[in-house]
Design a protein around this motif. Sequence first.
Motif, short mmCIF file in Angstrom:
data_model
loop_
_atom_site.label_atom_id
_atom_site.label_comp_id
_atom_site.label_asym_id
_atom_site.label_seq_id
_atom_site.Cartn_x
_atom_site.Cartn_y
_atom_site.Cartn_z
N VAL A 1 0.84 -1.21 0.00
CA VAL A 1 0.00 0.00 0.00
C VAL A 1 0.88 1.26 0.00
N PHE A 2 1.88 1.27 0.91
CA PHE A 2 2.77 2.43 0.95
C PHE A 2 3.65 2.50 -0.30
N GLY A 3 3.99 1.32 -0.86
CA GLY A 3 4.75 1.28 -2.10
C GLY A 3 3.95 1.88 -3.25
N LEU A 4 2.65 1.62 -3.23
CA LEU A 4 1.75 2.19 -4.25
C LEU A 4 1.85 3.72 -4.22
N LEU A 5 1.75 4.27 -3.00
CA LEU A 5 1.84 5.72 -2.84
C LEU A 5 3.24 6.22 -3.23
N GLY A 6 4.27 5.48 -2.77
CA GLY A 6 5.65 5.87 -3.08
C GLY A 6 5.90 5.83 -4.58
N GLY A 7 5.39 4.80 -5.25
CA GLY A 7 5.57 4.67 -6.70
C GLY A 7 4.86 5.79 -7.45
N PHE A 8 3.65 6.11 -6.99
CA PHE A 8 2.89 7.20 -7.61
C PHE A 8 3.66 8.52 -7.51
N LEU A 9 4.12 8.81 -6.27
CA LEU A 9 4.85 10.06 -6.05
C LEU A 9 6.20 10.06 -6.78
N GLY A 10 6.91 8.92 -6.69
CA GLY A 10 8.24 8.83 -7.30
C GLY A 10 8.19 9.05 -8.81
N TRP A 11 7.20 8.42 -9.43
CA TRP A 11 7.03 8.55 -10.89
C TRP A 11 6.79 10.01 -11.27
N ARG A 12 5.93 10.65 -10.49
CA ARG A 12 5.60 12.04 -10.78
C ARG A 12 6.80 12.96 -10.49
N PHE A 13 7.47 12.73 -9.34
CA PHE A 13 8.64 13.56 -9.01
C PHE A 13 9.74 13.38 -10.07
N GLY A 14 9.88 12.15 -10.58
CA GLY A 14 10.87 11.89 -11.64
C GLY A 14 10.56 12.75 -12.86
N GLY A 15 9.26 12.83 -13.20
CA GLY A 15 8.85 13.67 -14.32
C GLY A 15 9.15 15.14 -14.06
N MET A 16 8.93 15.57 -12.81
CA MET A 16 9.22 16.96 -12.45
C MET A 16 10.71 17.25 -12.54
N LEU A 17 11.51 16.27 -12.14
CA LEU A 17 12.97 16.45 -12.19
C LEU A 17 13.45 16.67 -13.62
N ARG A 18 12.81 15.96 -14.56
CA ARG A 18 13.20 16.09 -15.96
C ARG A 18 13.02 17.52 -16.46
N LEU A 19 12.04 18.21 -15.88
CA LEU A 19 11.74 19.56 -16.34
C LEU A 19 12.80 20.57 -15.90
N LEU A 20 13.65 20.15 -14.96
CA LEU A 20 14.69 21.09 -14.49
C LEU A 20 15.72 21.35 -15.57
N ALA A 21 15.90 20.38 -16.49
CA ALA A 21 16.88 20.56 -17.55
C ALA A 21 16.33 21.56 -18.57
N PRO A 22 17.18 22.42 -19.11
CA PRO A 22 16.70 23.45 -20.04
C PRO A 22 16.21 22.87 -21.37
N ARG A 23 15.29 23.59 -22.00
CA ARG A 23 14.83 23.34 -23.37
C ARG A 23 14.15 22.00 -23.58
N ARG A 24 13.64 21.43 -22.55
CA ARG A 24 12.93 20.16 -22.73
C ARG A 24 11.53 20.24 -22.13
N ASP A 25 11.04 21.48 -21.91
CA ASP A 25 9.86 21.62 -21.06
C ASP A 25 8.55 21.19 -21.70
N LYS A 26 8.57 20.75 -22.95
CA LYS A 26 7.30 20.26 -23.51
C LYS A 26 7.24 18.74 -23.44
N GLU A 27 8.34 18.16 -22.96
CA GLU A 27 8.42 16.70 -22.97
C GLU A 27 7.58 16.07 -21.85
N THR A 28 7.05 14.92 -22.13
CA THR A 28 6.31 14.20 -21.08
C THR A 28 6.99 12.87 -20.83
N VAL A 29 6.68 12.27 -19.68
CA VAL A 29 7.27 10.96 -19.37
C VAL A 29 6.18 9.91 -19.27
#
Lengths: 376, 178
Positions: free
Chosen positions: A348-376
């Motif tokens: 159950v907690f892994g489900l929440l962790g996976g949901f958040l981790g996946w989303r945070f990973g996507g947010m991290l990608r946006l930190l790099a320049p010139r890639r802000d239209k990309e989705t994961v």
Amino acid sequence: MDLTVPPTGSVAATRSASRAWLPASGLLAGTLVTLVGLTWDVEWHDDVGPDTFFTLPHLFLYTGSAIAGLISLVVVLSTTAAQRAGRPVDEVVGGKAVGVFGRTFAAPVGYLIAGTGGALFLLYGLWDLWWHSLYGFDAVIDSPPHIGLLLSVMVTMVGTVMVFAAARDHRWGVFGTLASIAVLLSFSSVTVLGLSAVDTEISPVTIGMTFLSVLLVVLGRGFFGRPGGALGAAVLLSAWQAFSWWFSPWAAHAYASAVGLPLRDNVDDVASMPSLMPACLIGAALLAELVLWVSGRNGSAPRWAGALSGAVAGFVIAGAQPFQDTWLYDVRLAGAGEILATAGVGAVFGLLGGFLGWRFGGMLRLLAPRRDKETV
Amino acid sequence: MRKFRDGAAALLATIGLLAASAPPASAYEPVNIVHTERVQAGPYGLTVGFSTWPLKAMQSLDFTFIPDGGIADKSGTFATTNPETGRQGRPNPLTRHPRKLDVWGLDIRALDSQGDWKFRFVIDGPAGRGEGELSKLPVLEQPGPPMALSWSISVLPLAGLIGFLVVAWRRTRTRVAG
């Protein structure tokens, strides 16, 4: 905090990008020094004992935070100076610059977070000093000021992950992100001990560790954007776990011998901090990768895939913990019902962790320049 | 360049001086017992010593456990009962105090709640096995701020981090499909 749009595209910006690895590496080195200090300190208290403010492991702890804090300060000041002089500010250096205190300072967001952690460390250090004057050197890891100090370091480590993520177009940026995720996860294992004050049937420490492990390995995969990120973070963490399994008892015993103190009676051969981390993380990360790969065979993985991969990994990590404890500490294995219940809560907690981790990973990608239209 | 060299030499000299003066600075406190209690564990008399008196919850101190005739030919275990939960903890082997190796003891240990604690000893030695307890060890209220306040202050960095992540989450909602 105001978002400012920096000027882009010039020789100066290219130059700053090509040197961006330097402060980033310094930041990672600082967090590693802190991690070495903590691993050593925990082992020292377990195997040797006496505490003063000026032990060598403590020196490592403080020095690492000082290095990270000072590097962040230097980068923020130089970014501010560059922006005031009208020079372009490259987002590869720690991500987009944000305005702080009105627009008095321009701070790359990664260094802003890392530096804030460093400043908080100082404040909580003072509070810890006062706490010890009241309670003595209690040498417990889960006192309120200690948890405050550890959380402050974690903030610095989150900033370090962000700094490297901003350079994900460079190989050092990708490696640094996965390495700093591993450092953050190793360090967090001790913070989870703060949960031991919570009185529940199923170990809150096991569940906390499961949640954090899943969150951070799935974050690695979400950031990487293709198979390998979760596995990469898990391999780097396991490498550290193996190294510190050897290092921390060696360092504690060598230091005891150097200052003329004996080891405690009944010292066991289990290294304290590495044994807090899950030993099955590579297997769990592989399973998470597999779930995400199967879900995304026909294109990008659907939004629920991160959560599902987290639930699978959480089930494995929490379910394996009783076996790990029995293996390491020679304690009686819990009953099948208890193990299944732990694994279920872990899922159950892994489900929440996976949901958040996946989303945070996507947010991290946006930190790099010139890639802000990309989705994961 | 010369200035730099002089500066470096001064820095090295300072570090050297600090290192030379480090041993006295890092010397470990002797175990200073200010109060004792007697426990009879079967045939064995035991003196329990405290480096602070009266005891207060969460305040760390050194404990010594000294059987009459010394520890050389004896072994044993020690368990505490927390007055708050009423449960007896797992018995631990009696081990030498790390800074006073001729006696058993605990270093810088704190009792974490107020009330009457119980110390239970089981000792094996030349006269066989003996059991006994220190049935009422009074521990006063903890000094300092209430724990709820202390914990609230301590989790502020976590709250700040969560706040930051929430803001970042909202701002990136349209750009991250996940």
